[in-house]
Design an enzyme around this catalytic site. Structure first.
Site, PDB file in Angstrom:
ATOM      1  N   LYS A   1       0.681  -1.217   0.154  1.00 19.58           N
ATOM      2  CA  LYS A   1      -0.068  -0.169  -0.019  1.00 19.58           C
ATOM      3  C   LYS A   1       0.938   1.417   0.204  1.00 19.58           C
ATOM      4  O   LYS A   1       0.440   2.192  -0.695  1.00 19.58           O
ATOM      5  CB  LYS A   1      -0.930  -0.039   1.167  1.00 19.58           C
ATOM      6  CG  LYS A   1      -2.003  -0.934   1.164  1.00 19.58           C
ATOM      7  CD  LYS A   1      -2.732  -1.315   2.397  1.00 19.58           C
ATOM      8  CE  LYS A   1      -3.768  -2.615   2.114  1.00 19.58           C
ATOM      9  NZ  LYS A   1      -4.549  -2.870   3.211  1.00 19.58           N
TER      10      LYS A   1
ATOM     11  N   ASP B   1     -11.320   2.420   3.300  1.00 21.10           N
ATOM     12  CA  ASP B   1     -11.746   0.985   3.343  1.00 21.10           C
ATOM     13  C   ASP B   1     -13.341   0.651   3.061  1.00 21.10           C
ATOM     14  O   ASP B   1     -13.469  -0.258   2.857  1.00 21.10           O
ATOM     15  CB  ASP B   1     -11.438   0.083   4.612  1.00 21.10           C
ATOM     16  CG  ASP B   1      -9.905  -0.436   4.450  1.00 21.10           C
ATOM     17  OD1 ASP B   1      -9.567  -1.050   3.527  1.00 21.10           O
ATOM     18  OD2 ASP B   1      -9.341  -0.499   5.547  1.00 21.10           O
TER      19      ASP B   1
ATOM     20  N   GLN C   1      -5.111  -1.681   9.389  1.00 13.90           N
ATOM     21  CA  GLN C   1      -4.917  -2.885   8.797  1.00 13.90           C
ATOM     22  C   GLN C   1      -5.506  -4.167   9.683  1.00 13.90           C
ATOM     23  O   GLN C   1      -5.208  -4.275  10.915  1.00 13.90           O
ATOM     24  CB  GLN C   1      -3.320  -3.164   8.541  1.00 13.90           C
ATOM     25  CG  GLN C   1      -2.883  -4.756   7.881  1.00 13.90           C
ATOM     26  CD  GLN C   1      -3.388  -4.515   6.188  1.00 13.90           C
ATOM     27  OE1 GLN C   1      -3.613  -3.572   5.788  1.00 13.90           O
ATOM     28  NE2 GLN C   1      -4.301  -5.582   5.795  1.00 13.90           N
TER      29      GLN C   1
HETATM   30  N1  GUN Z   1      -6.882  -7.135   5.928  1.00 12.49           N
HETATM   31  C1  GUN Z   1      -7.338  -7.646   4.761  1.00 12.49           C
HETATM   32  N2  GUN Z   1      -7.875  -7.375   3.823  1.00 12.49           N
HETATM   33  C2  GUN Z   1      -7.882  -5.657   4.262  1.00 12.49           C
HETATM   34  C3  GUN Z   1      -8.676  -4.551   3.793  1.00 12.49           C
HETATM   35  O1  GUN Z   1      -9.132  -4.699   2.727  1.00 12.49           O
HETATM   36  N3  GUN Z   1      -8.432  -3.587   4.642  1.00 12.49           N
HETATM   37  C4  GUN Z   1      -7.754  -3.652   5.896  1.00 12.49           C
HETATM   38  N4  GUN Z   1      -7.815  -2.366   6.637  1.00 12.49           N
HETATM   39  N5  GUN Z   1      -7.261  -4.614   6.297  1.00 12.49           N
HETATM   40  C5  GUN Z   1      -7.391  -5.770   5.530  1.00 12.49           C
END
Ligand code: GUN
Length: 287
Positions: free
Chosen positions: A53, A120, A97
């Site tokens: 990211k 998200d 996350q």
């Molecule tokens: N963990 C697995 N997929 C995601 C996601 O799309 N966003 C976040 N914040 N954590 C994750």
């Protein structure tokens, strides 16, 4: 033999478009879109996702802030960090996350993020907007699936879309995006009776259950489009999806590989949401 849907190439294409839009936005407004990512603990998969990211942000010209906390951090410390980022006008997107250590209430953390910075799209306010078809932010993985389908000219209108998995991150929001695209949608899960009979009726089969190679060729309708959201690490370190790829590609018409299918699309959609958040923030300031 199915055609492979190349998520890496489509994602590169999408990120190039975002990069150009970002250059234009920065020139026009003097504001650089910024994403803040919070990582709690040492989970190896989460560390890889957070690094990807971060690199994605830099590639399209965003500012990327990263905050790492030990697994034993108090929930109140984490919430205080979110408050600080909510109040910071230089931060447009906030992402915590997941998964979080078990002593931290995921729900409380998600609720704390300003919905306008919730790239998200996990906050209940944004989930509600998604349900009514007015989402500003679309959840990244399901939005990435839609983008991939659109690139390969798969129109879900009137098709039977079967989603295996009912998570808040993938299965449920995927249902909303597919309904919006006029598909007939069925959601299956671990308690579904005769799962294979349902998956065999799918024109578009989307699988997000986290079980390596669970979907076999005899569970797929000949000519179906198969989207594999799973990422499973085998004991030998290799990555596999939730679909037994080699046999499924003999039956499907289009199929996503793992890795290199849905995964790269998720990051592209996160960047798109962050740019949208920055654009909306500038608009609010002008008012
Ligand atoms: N963990 C697995 N997929 C995601 C996601 O799309 N966003 C976040 N914040 N954590 C994750």
């Amino acid at each position: 033999m199915a055609q492979r849907m190349d998520g890496k190439a489509v994602s590169a294409h999408t990120r190039q478009r975002i990069k150009e839009q970002t250059e234009f936005f920065i020139k026009e407004t003097g504001v650089t879109p910024a994403l803040a990512v919070i990582l709690v603990g040492e989970d190896p998969a989460s560390q890889v996702y957070v690094r990807n990211k971060h690199n994605g942000c830099l590639e399209v010209g965003f500012t990327s802030y990263e905050y790492r906390f030990p697994a034993n951090i108090e929930e109140s410390t984490l919430l205080a960090k979110i408050d600080e980022l909510n109040a910071d006008p230089a931060v447009h997107g906030i992402l915590v996350q997941l998964p979080l250590p078990s002593h931290i209430r995921e729900e409380a953390v998600i609720h704390r993020i300003d919905p306008r910075k919730d790239v998200d799209a996990f906050h209940p306010e944004n989930v509600g907007h998604l349900m009514t078809g007015h989402a500003i932010f679309k959840p990244c993985t399901p939005a990435g699936v839609m983008e991939l389908l659109s690139y390969y000219k798969v129109d879900p209108c009137g098709k039977h879309c079967v989603i295996v998995g009912r998570s808040n991150i993938v299965g449920k929001p995927m249902m909303h995006l597919m309904l919006e695209a006029n598909a007939t949608v069925t959601i299956c899960h671990s308690r579904t009776v005769d799962l294979a009979a349902v998956t065999r009726s799918a024109d578009i089969l989307i699988v997000a259950i986290g079980k390596s190679r669970f979907i076999r060729a005899d569970m797929i309708k000949p000519g179906a489009v198969v989207i594999d959201v799973g990422i499973n690490r085998l004991p030998d370190g290799k990555l596999t999806g939730d679909v037994a790829f080699e046999e499924a590609e003999q039956v499907a018409s289009l199929i996503t590989p793992v890795p290199g299918g849905v995964g790269p699309m998720t990051i592209a959609m996160l960047l798109q949401n962050t740019l949208r958040a920055a654009q909306a923030s500038v608009k609010r300031m002008k008012k």
